[in-house]
Design an enzyme around this catalytic site. Structure first.
Site, PDB file in Angstrom:
ATOM      1  CG  ASN A  10      -2.008   1.285   1.226  1.00  0.00           C
ATOM      2  OD1 ASN A  10      -1.636   2.344   0.976  1.00  0.00           O
ATOM      3  ND2 ASN A  10      -3.175   0.899   1.542  1.00  0.00           N
ATOM      4  CB  ALA A  11       1.568   3.770  -2.734  1.00  0.00           C
ATOM      5  N   GLY A  12       0.176   4.387   0.100  1.00  0.00           N
ATOM      6  CA  GLY A  12      -0.176   5.416   1.219  1.00  0.00           C
ATOM      7  C   GLY A  12       0.511   4.908   2.516  1.00  0.00           C
ATOM      8  CE  LYS A  13      -1.982  -0.651   5.272  1.00  0.00           C
ATOM      9  NZ  LYS A  13      -2.002  -1.858   5.605  1.00  0.00           N
ATOM     10  CG  ASP A  73      -4.813  -6.125   8.671  1.00  0.00           C
ATOM     11  OD1 ASP A  73      -4.524  -6.077   7.592  1.00  0.00           O
ATOM     12  OD2 ASP A  73      -5.907  -6.217   9.550  1.00  0.00           O
ATOM     13  CG  ASP A 157      -6.605   9.443   4.917  1.00  0.00           C
ATOM     14  OD1 ASP A 157      -7.055   9.049   6.151  1.00  0.00           O
ATOM     15  OD2 ASP A 157      -5.690   9.510   4.524  1.00  0.00           O
ATOM     16  NE  ARG A 183      -0.563   3.062   8.624  1.00  0.00           N
ATOM     17  CZ  ARG A 183      -1.661   3.406   7.934  1.00  0.00           C
ATOM     18  NH1 ARG A 183      -2.258   4.763   7.699  1.00  0.00           N
ATOM     19  NH2 ARG A 183      -2.607   2.415   7.758  1.00  0.00           N
TER      20      ARG A 183
HETATM   21  P1  ITT Z   1      -1.085  -4.133   2.874  1.00  0.00           P
HETATM   22  O1  ITT Z   1      -1.921  -5.489   3.306  1.00  0.00           O
HETATM   23  O2  ITT Z   1      -0.470  -4.506   1.652  1.00  0.00           O
HETATM   24  O3  ITT Z   1      -0.352  -3.536   3.849  1.00  0.00           O
HETATM   25  P2  ITT Z   1      -3.752  -3.119   2.365  1.00  0.00           P
HETATM   26  O4  ITT Z   1      -4.175  -1.903   1.676  1.00  0.00           O
HETATM   27  O5  ITT Z   1      -4.428  -4.459   1.826  1.00  0.00           O
HETATM   28  O6  ITT Z   1      -2.097  -3.254   2.177  1.00  0.00           O
HETATM   29  P3  ITT Z   1      -5.066  -3.611   4.981  1.00  0.00           P
HETATM   30  O7  ITT Z   1      -5.547  -4.986   4.731  1.00  0.00           O
HETATM   31  O8  ITT Z   1      -4.362  -3.345   6.039  1.00  0.00           O
HETATM   32  O9  ITT Z   1      -3.845  -3.082   3.890  1.00  0.00           O
HETATM   33  O10 ITT Z   1      -6.276  -2.582   4.486  1.00  0.00           O
HETATM   34  C1  ITT Z   1      -6.512  -1.373   4.964  1.00  0.00           C
HETATM   35  C2  ITT Z   1      -7.326  -0.566   4.431  1.00  0.00           C
HETATM   36  O11 ITT Z   1      -7.900   0.417   5.242  1.00  0.00           O
HETATM   37  C3  ITT Z   1      -6.491   0.320   3.199  1.00  0.00           C
HETATM   38  O12 ITT Z   1      -6.625  -0.309   2.037  1.00  0.00           O
HETATM   39  C4  ITT Z   1      -7.622   1.598   3.417  1.00  0.00           C
HETATM   40  O13 ITT Z   1      -8.457   1.491   2.679  1.00  0.00           O
HETATM   41  C5  ITT Z   1      -7.945   1.776   4.623  1.00  0.00           C
HETATM   42  N1  ITT Z   1      -7.055   2.474   5.450  1.00  0.00           N
HETATM   43  C6  ITT Z   1      -6.042   1.953   6.393  1.00  0.00           C
HETATM   44  N2  ITT Z   1      -5.451   3.291   6.920  1.00  0.00           N
HETATM   45  C7  ITT Z   1      -6.115   4.256   6.479  1.00  0.00           C
HETATM   46  C8  ITT Z   1      -5.732   5.702   6.560  1.00  0.00           C
HETATM   47  O14 ITT Z   1      -4.550   5.986   7.278  1.00  0.00           O
HETATM   48  N3  ITT Z   1      -6.371   6.449   5.506  1.00  0.00           N
HETATM   49  C9  ITT Z   1      -7.439   5.895   4.811  1.00  0.00           C
HETATM   50  N4  ITT Z   1      -7.475   4.789   4.460  1.00  0.00           N
HETATM   51  C10 ITT Z   1      -6.958   3.907   5.498  1.00  0.00           C
END
Ligand code: ITT
Length: 199
Positions: A10-13, A73, A157, A183
Site C-alpha cells: 500500500n503506497a499510502g502506508k 493491518d 481519509d 498509524r
Molecule cells: P497491505 O496489506 O499490503 O499493507 P492493504 O491496503 O491491503 O495493504 P489492509 O489490509 O491493512 O492493507 O487494509 C487497510 C485498508 O484500510 C486500506 O486499504 C485503506 O483502504 C484503509 N485504511 C487504513 N489506514 C488508512 C488511512 O490512514 N487512511 C485511509 N484509509 C486507510
C-alpha cells in the site's frame, strides 16, 4: 539506522511510515514476492500473519540483510455498520476501482439519521529476524463526513473527520494527520517498544 522490510504493497502506508519513522530505512516488499495472507477475523491476526509470512519468505529469498519485518493491518470501523468495513476495509466494494466511488458507496450505506461515529484502527506487527514477533496498536476516534472532501492522504481519509477537527483527513495537512492518526499512535508505541527491545 535500522533496516526493516515493510511487508505492504500500500503506497499510502509506505508514505506515512517514511514520515512517521524517519530513523528506519525501509526495504520494500518486492514485486515478485507473493501476496501475504490476511485471513484472520481481527486486525491483530492479520498483522501477525503478514509479518511472519514476509519474514519466512525473506529468510529464503531476501536479497539483503534486514533487522526485522514490519506489517500493518488497519481499517475504518463505522458504528452504524456494526464496526464495518473494519478488517475488510481493503476489500470493501471490490466492484469499484476508485476510493472516491468506494467512499460514496460507504456513505450511501448509512441509514438517514444514523449515528456517524467511526474510528480508524491500526495494528502493527514487528517480527525481528530472530525472535518472537510482537504487536502494537493505535486508534483515532472521529465521525463520518457527509461527502468525500479533500484529496490528501489515501483510502477513506476524505470521509473521516478526526475528533477535535472540522476537516477530514483528506483536507488536513499530512503533518496534522501524523500528530493524531491511528498509524501515528501505533508508530509511537512501536518506537517505544523497539527502544526497550534494543536495551
Ligand atoms: P497491505 O496489506 O499490503 O499493507 P492493504 O491496503 O491491503 O495493504 P489492509 O489490509 O491493512 O492493507 O487494509 C487497510 C485498508 O484500510 C486500506 O486499504 C485503506 O483502504 C484503509 N485504511 C487504513 N489506514 C488508512 C488511512 O490512514 N487512511 C485511509 N484509509 C486507510
Amino acid at each position: 539506522m535500522s533496516k526493516v522490510l515493510l511487508a505492504s504493497r500500500n503506497a499510502g502506508k509506505l508514505r506515512e511510515f517514511s514520515a512517521l519513522l524517519p530513523d528506519i530505512h525501509f526495504v520494500l516488499w518486492p514485486a515478485e514476492a507473493p501476496e501475504l495472507p490476511e485471513t484472520g477475523a481481527f486486525f491483530l491476526d492479520n498483522a501477525l500473519q503478514k509479518a511472519e509470512g514476509a519474514r519466512t519468505w525473506w529468510l529464503e529469498h531476501g536479497t539483503e540483510p534486514v533487522d526485522g519485518v514490519l506489517a500493518d493491518d488497519s481499517g475504518l470501523c463505522v458504528d452504524a455498520l456494526w464496526g464495518g468495513p473494519g478488517v475488510l476495509s481493503a476489500r470493501f466494494a471490490p466492484d469499484l476501482v476508485s476510493y472516491r466511488d468506494k467512499n460514496h458507496r460507504l456513505l450511501a450505506m448509512l441509514p438517514e439519521g444514523a449515528a456517524r461515529g467511526a474510528r480508524f484502527v491500526c495494528v502493527l506487527a514487528f517480527a525481528p529476524m530472530e525472535g518472537v514477533a510482537f504487536t502494537v496498536s493505535g486508534a483515532v476516534e472521529g465521525s463520518l463526513a457527509y461527502d468525500h472532501r479533500g484529496e490528501r492522504g489515501f483510502g477513506y481519509d476524505p470521509i473521516f473527520i478526526p475528533e477535535g477537527h472540522d476537516q477530514t483527513f483528506g483536507e488536513l495537512p499530512a503533518d496534522t494527520k501524523h500528530t493524531l492518526s491511528h498509524r501515528a499512535r501505533a508508530c509511537a508505541a512501536l518506537r517505544e517498544r523497539l527502544g526497550v527491545v534494543r536495551e
